[in-house]
Design an enzyme around this catalytic site. Structure first.
Site, PDB file in Angstrom:
ATOM      1  N   ARG A  59      49.057  53.587  58.416  1.00  0.00           N
ATOM      2  CA  ARG A  59      48.403  52.284  58.371  1.00  0.00           C
ATOM      3  C   ARG A  59      46.975  52.331  58.927  1.00  0.00           C
ATOM      4  NH1 ARG A  59      49.524  48.307  62.064  1.00  0.00           N
ATOM      5  NH2 ARG A  59      51.435  49.377  62.661  1.00  0.00           N
ATOM      6  N   TYR A 110      35.538  31.022  43.889  1.00  0.00           N
ATOM      7  CA  TYR A 110      36.879  31.488  43.544  1.00  0.00           C
ATOM      8  C   TYR A 110      37.918  30.614  44.238  1.00  0.00           C
ATOM      9  CZ  TYR A 110      41.040  34.361  43.239  1.00  0.00           C
ATOM     10  OH  TYR A 110      42.324  34.807  43.022  1.00  0.00           O
ATOM     11  N   ASP A 180      29.921  37.437  48.277  1.00  0.00           N
ATOM     12  CA  ASP A 180      30.870  38.006  47.321  1.00  0.00           C
ATOM     13  C   ASP A 180      30.046  38.554  46.160  1.00  0.00           C
ATOM     14  OD1 ASP A 180      32.709  38.486  45.264  1.00  0.00           O
ATOM     15  OD2 ASP A 180      34.038  36.882  45.932  1.00  0.00           O
ATOM     16  N   LYS A 205      38.369  44.373  40.094  1.00  0.00           N
ATOM     17  CA  LYS A 205      37.587  43.970  38.936  1.00  0.00           C
ATOM     18  C   LYS A 205      36.691  45.106  38.444  1.00  0.00           C
ATOM     19  CE  LYS A 205      39.397  39.837  39.464  1.00  0.00           C
ATOM     20  NZ  LYS A 205      40.120  39.862  40.750  1.00  0.00           N
TER      21      LYS A 205
END
Length: 384
Positions: A59, A110, A180, A205
């Site tokens: 992790r 978004y 963003d 994306k």
């Protein structure tokens, strides 16, 4: 190399197209793999030496993530940390915002980010100011006394363009600015270079680019070690770690980002002009069109107009009929892949009401532009 180590590529005077291919590779040694291998490991052998930079546990780090982080960081001109999704990255940033804070958010952005901010505002007593990011004066006015300013540019799904250099210069050292950069990608703008503090990418994306990997990333300046360490701590404690295979796929996608974006952007320019001339289309939102409100700003601050656009049809029924009639275009709620995708955004119950009912977002892919246009035209003609 640890995930908070500076990228050796970042210091070279290479152009972005070269960085996309060269960053995040192993040392060039005889018989070494050319590409960073996939490391499937949840557990690492321990070390009694606490200064050796050992990973410790699955992790906390992975060589495959770190290669991807080097590549993204080099393209953005900073240090990157990857997450299990773009929303995980967004939540990590919001986790740093204290109770009672003031947050500035685009009035169209978004929907997942808008919902996350609203939920935390209710829980922690935040004050939220929503602004038109294309109105620089409004952004700066709302930022007075704020703790966080969140900007998308271009925005999702209204394709508005912010004046990032002006906003960044005005807020530098005063308010934390998050940008963003998913739609523009690091190839079209680098927000850190104009004053942003944190850059967010939905790596799912354009960076991954093949609709097969769910990932997110944040990029910070190399000097901002405190915030970087805080975000690493959030990733560790919340378990928002990227999948190893996803990181491998995203890094492979990064290698072809310049080629994919160039083709998709060229296609988008042609399609935007033709869509604007079609009688069934009321408006095309794309900064590459000279008449678009964001055209001058995008031409001045970006190195291209991107490959995402939105069109507005008469109403929801017309938009749904248009989407349903396409064959080559894929009806899907994503973007940035090699395949062209479209959807009516208000079909989602959580979409902001500022988005018109008849708005359809199009993510232009790399297919032949004439095939893409033929499919759109036959779907639009019955609506004229």
């Amino acid at each position: 190399m640890t995930s908070d180590s500076p990228s050796p590529v970042a210091a070279k005077a290479w152009r972005p197209e070269t960085v996309a291919v060269a960053a995040g590779r192993p040392a060039a040694e005889a018989d070494a793999p050319l590409n960073t291998p996939v490391t499937f490991a949840s557990t690492y052998v321990g070390s009694l030496d606490t200064t050796d930079g050992s990973l410790g546990y699955g992790r906390y780090g992975n060589p495959t993530w770190q290669a991807l982080e080097e590549g993204i960081g080099a393209l953005e001109g900073g240090q990157a940390i990857t997450f299990s999704s773009g929303m995980a990255a967004a939540h990590a940033v919001l986790e740093l915002v204290e109770p009672g804070s003031t947050v500035v958010l685009p009035d169209t952005c978004y929907l997942g980010v808008a919902a996350a901010v609203d939920q935390r505002a209710a829980r922690y007593g935040w004050t939220v100011h929503r602004v038109d990011v294309a109105d620089t004066d409004a952004v700066l006015a709302a930022a007075e006394g704020a703790d966080l300013v969140w900007v998308e540019s271009p925005t999702n799904p209204m394709i508005e363009v912010a004046d990032l250099p002006a906003i960044g210069a005005a807020l530098a050292g005063r308010v934390r600015l998050v940008v963003d950069n998913t739609f523009a990608t690091p190839l079209l703008q680098q927000p850190l270079s104009v004053g942003a503090d944190i850059v967010l990418h939905a790596v799912t994306k354009f960076i991954a680019g093949h609709s097969d990997a769910l990932l997110g990333a944040l990029v910070l300046r190399e000097s901002d070690t405190a915030t970087f360490a805080a975000l690493q701590a959030v990733r560790r404690s919340h378990g928002a770690t990227p999948g190893t295979m996803e990181a491998y796929l995203a890094l492979r996608g990064l290698r072809t980002l310049p080629l994919r974006l160039n083709q998709a952007q060229a296609n988008a320019g042609v399609l935007a002009e033709r869509l604007a001339a079609h009688p069934a289309v009321q408006r095309v939102r794309y900064p590459g069109l000279p008449g678009d409100p964001g055209h001058e700003r995008a031409a001045r601050t970006m190195s291209g107009f991107g490959s995402v656009m939105s069109v507005e049809l008469a109403d929801a029924a017309s938009a749904d009929a248009f989407v349903a009639a396409t064959g080559l275009w894929v009806f899907a709620t994503s973007l940035g892949g090699v395949e062209s995708m479209l959807e009516r955004r208000r079909r989602w119950a959580g979409e902001l009401t500022s988005v018109p009912e008849g708005l359809v977002r199009l993510s232009v892919g790399v297919e032949h532009v004439e095939d893409l246009w033929s499919d759109l035209e036959q779907a639009l003609d019955p609506l004229s």
